[in-house]
Design a protein around this motif. Structure first.
Motif, PDB file in Angstrom:
ATOM      1  N   LEU A  93      10.754   4.075  -9.656  1.00 29.08           N
ATOM      2  CA  LEU A  93      11.575   3.688  -8.504  1.00 29.08           C
ATOM      3  C   LEU A  93      12.709   2.744  -8.908  1.00 29.08           C
ATOM      4  O   LEU A  93      12.759   2.258 -10.038  1.00 29.08           O
ATOM      5  CB  LEU A  93      10.687   3.021  -7.450  1.00 29.08           C
ATOM      6  CG  LEU A  93       9.488   3.854  -6.953  1.00 29.08           C
ATOM      7  CD1 LEU A  93       8.653   3.041  -5.988  1.00 29.08           C
ATOM      8  CD2 LEU A  93       9.961   5.146  -6.292  1.00 29.08           C
ATOM      9  N   SER A  94      13.590   2.460  -7.968  1.00 23.07           N
ATOM     10  CA  SER A  94      14.680   1.526  -8.221  1.00 23.07           C
ATOM     11  C   SER A  94      14.119   0.117  -8.419  1.00 23.07           C
ATOM     12  O   SER A  94      12.995  -0.178  -8.020  1.00 23.07           O
ATOM     13  CB  SER A  94      15.663   1.515  -7.045  1.00 23.07           C
ATOM     14  OG  SER A  94      15.075   0.883  -5.914  1.00 23.07           O
ATOM     15  N   GLU A  97      13.009  -1.411  -5.128  1.00 23.18           N
ATOM     16  CA  GLU A  97      11.772  -0.824  -4.597  1.00 23.18           C
ATOM     17  C   GLU A  97      10.547  -1.315  -5.372  1.00 23.18           C
ATOM     18  O   GLU A  97       9.511  -1.607  -4.778  1.00 23.18           O
ATOM     19  CB  GLU A  97      11.851   0.705  -4.660  1.00 23.18           C
ATOM     20  CG  GLU A  97      12.768   1.330  -3.622  1.00 23.18           C
ATOM     21  CD  GLU A  97      12.959   2.822  -3.850  1.00 23.18           C
ATOM     22  OE1 GLU A  97      12.847   3.572  -2.863  1.00 23.18           O
ATOM     23  OE2 GLU A  97      13.211   3.238  -5.006  1.00 23.18           O
ATOM     24  N   GLN A  98      10.685  -1.418  -6.681  1.00 25.89           N
ATOM     25  CA  GLN A  98       9.574  -1.921  -7.492  1.00 25.89           C
ATOM     26  C   GLN A  98       9.218  -3.347  -7.070  1.00 25.89           C
ATOM     27  O   GLN A  98       8.045  -3.680  -6.883  1.00 25.89           O
ATOM     28  CB  GLN A  98       9.932  -1.899  -8.980  1.00 25.89           C
ATOM     29  CG  GLN A  98      10.051  -0.496  -9.559  1.00 25.89           C
ATOM     30  CD  GLN A  98      10.317  -0.512 -11.048  1.00 25.89           C
ATOM     31  OE1 GLN A  98       9.637  -1.199 -11.801  1.00 25.89           O
ATOM     32  NE2 GLN A  98      11.331   0.236 -11.492  1.00 25.89           N
ATOM     33  N   GLY A 186       4.851   6.672   1.807  1.00 28.13           N
ATOM     34  CA  GLY A 186       5.374   5.571   1.004  1.00 28.13           C
ATOM     35  C   GLY A 186       4.696   4.240   1.237  1.00 28.13           C
ATOM     36  O   GLY A 186       5.208   3.192   0.816  1.00 28.13           O
TER      37      GLY A 186
END
Length: 292
Positions: A93-94, A97-98, A186
């Motif tokens: 993930l970006s 997001e992480q 998610g």
């Protein structure tokens, strides 16, 4: 069993001694079935009841549905999470997001730690000093040593005083990215409460090593989320001691599992030493606090 099972598939992942299955009922609903030896009845019943308490807090997890005895032993049925392991998803993930998933994991852990330990719990300082003494002794007796393993021992001995007056709470017992899942929508879920215990809430971070190896941003977010971006210096000092203690025991623990597992722990210890500059800096290099 209350759930009418029509199909059962074994789950082979994980280190638990429990037998795990994905089971399906007549309506097509999937559940997680865990089966343990009959002589573990009291332990597993207590574990199930604590999971019920955690679930009541709104923690996203496999919800405990049913507990009892079957032909194979003691069983529990839990809700099924349709998703993937966080350790495989999060590193893809970006950066934001992480970090955000880590922040959420830290907030969830804070919620889990709102359950206090029983009043009868042994004093933490006495208990954990004894634990560290045993680990140091076993490490010293172990035929395999870390190149600079004495740095872990020296750090422990110089910081034992930090264990005084630590409150104790319910602990998940194995809280790291490998025991988390992300569902199809998610959402982050916490799994595998079978190593739960009571202790210093900050000791629960001793497995953040696994998180930092997979995603330093996730690990950083987890610390920030737990402390709401106000991380005390004493936490870092204690965490370095808890990680030192854990790392010492990892090498002799790994020996029965073979050379590959031993090498994993040797490499991990080297990485820990690099993070902490041979235990001279208490804030690990992987930590990069971000404004959430």
């Amino acid at each position: 069993m209350g759930v009418n099972i029509i199909s059962k598939e074994p789950i082979l992942e994980g280190w638990s001694s429990d037998k795990k299955y994905c089971v399906t009922d007549e309506e097509g609903t999937r559940f997680l079935l865990r089966v343990s030896d009959s002589d573990l009845y009291n332990e597993k019943e207590s574990e199930f009841k604590m999971m019920q308490r955690v679930a009541e807090l709104g923690v996203p997890m496999c919800l405990p549905i049913e507990f009892g005895v079957c032909e194979e032993g003691v069983y529990s049925i839990q809700s099924w999470i349709d998703g993937e392991g966080a350790e495989s998803v999060i590193p893809t993930l970006s950066d934001k997001e992480q970090y955000d998933y880590g922040f959420t994991a830290g907030q969830i852990l804070k919620k889990i730690h709102s359950i206090p330990a029983p009043a009868s719990q042994e004093d933490w300082e006495i208990r954990f000093n004894r634990k560290m003494d045993t680990k140091i002794q076993k490490y010293n007796e172990c035929p395999i040593k870390y190149p600079n393993g004495q740095a872990f021992i020296d750090y422990i001995n110089a910081n034992r005083h930090l264990l005084g007056r630590r409150d104790q709470v319910y602990q998940h017992g194995d809280y790291h990215i490998g025991n988390m899942m992300i569902d199809r929508e998610g959402k982050l879920y916490i799994i595998d409460f079978n190593r739960s215990d009571y202790g210093d809430p900050w000791e629960e971070f001793n497995r953040i090593v696994w998180c930092a190896q997979k995603s330093p941003l996730f690990a950083s977010g987890m610390v920030d989320g737990y402390f709401d971006n106000q991380v005390p210096m004493e936490f870092w000092k204690l965490l370095a001691m808890y990680i030192s203690s854990n790392t010492l025991s990892s090498v002799y623990w790994a020996i029965p599992f073979g050379e590959s597992e031993v090498n994993t722990m040797l490499n991990q210890a080297q990485e820990v030493m690099e993070w902490y500059d041979n235990m001279t800096n208490v804030i690990p290099t992987w930590y990069c606090g971000m404004e959430n």
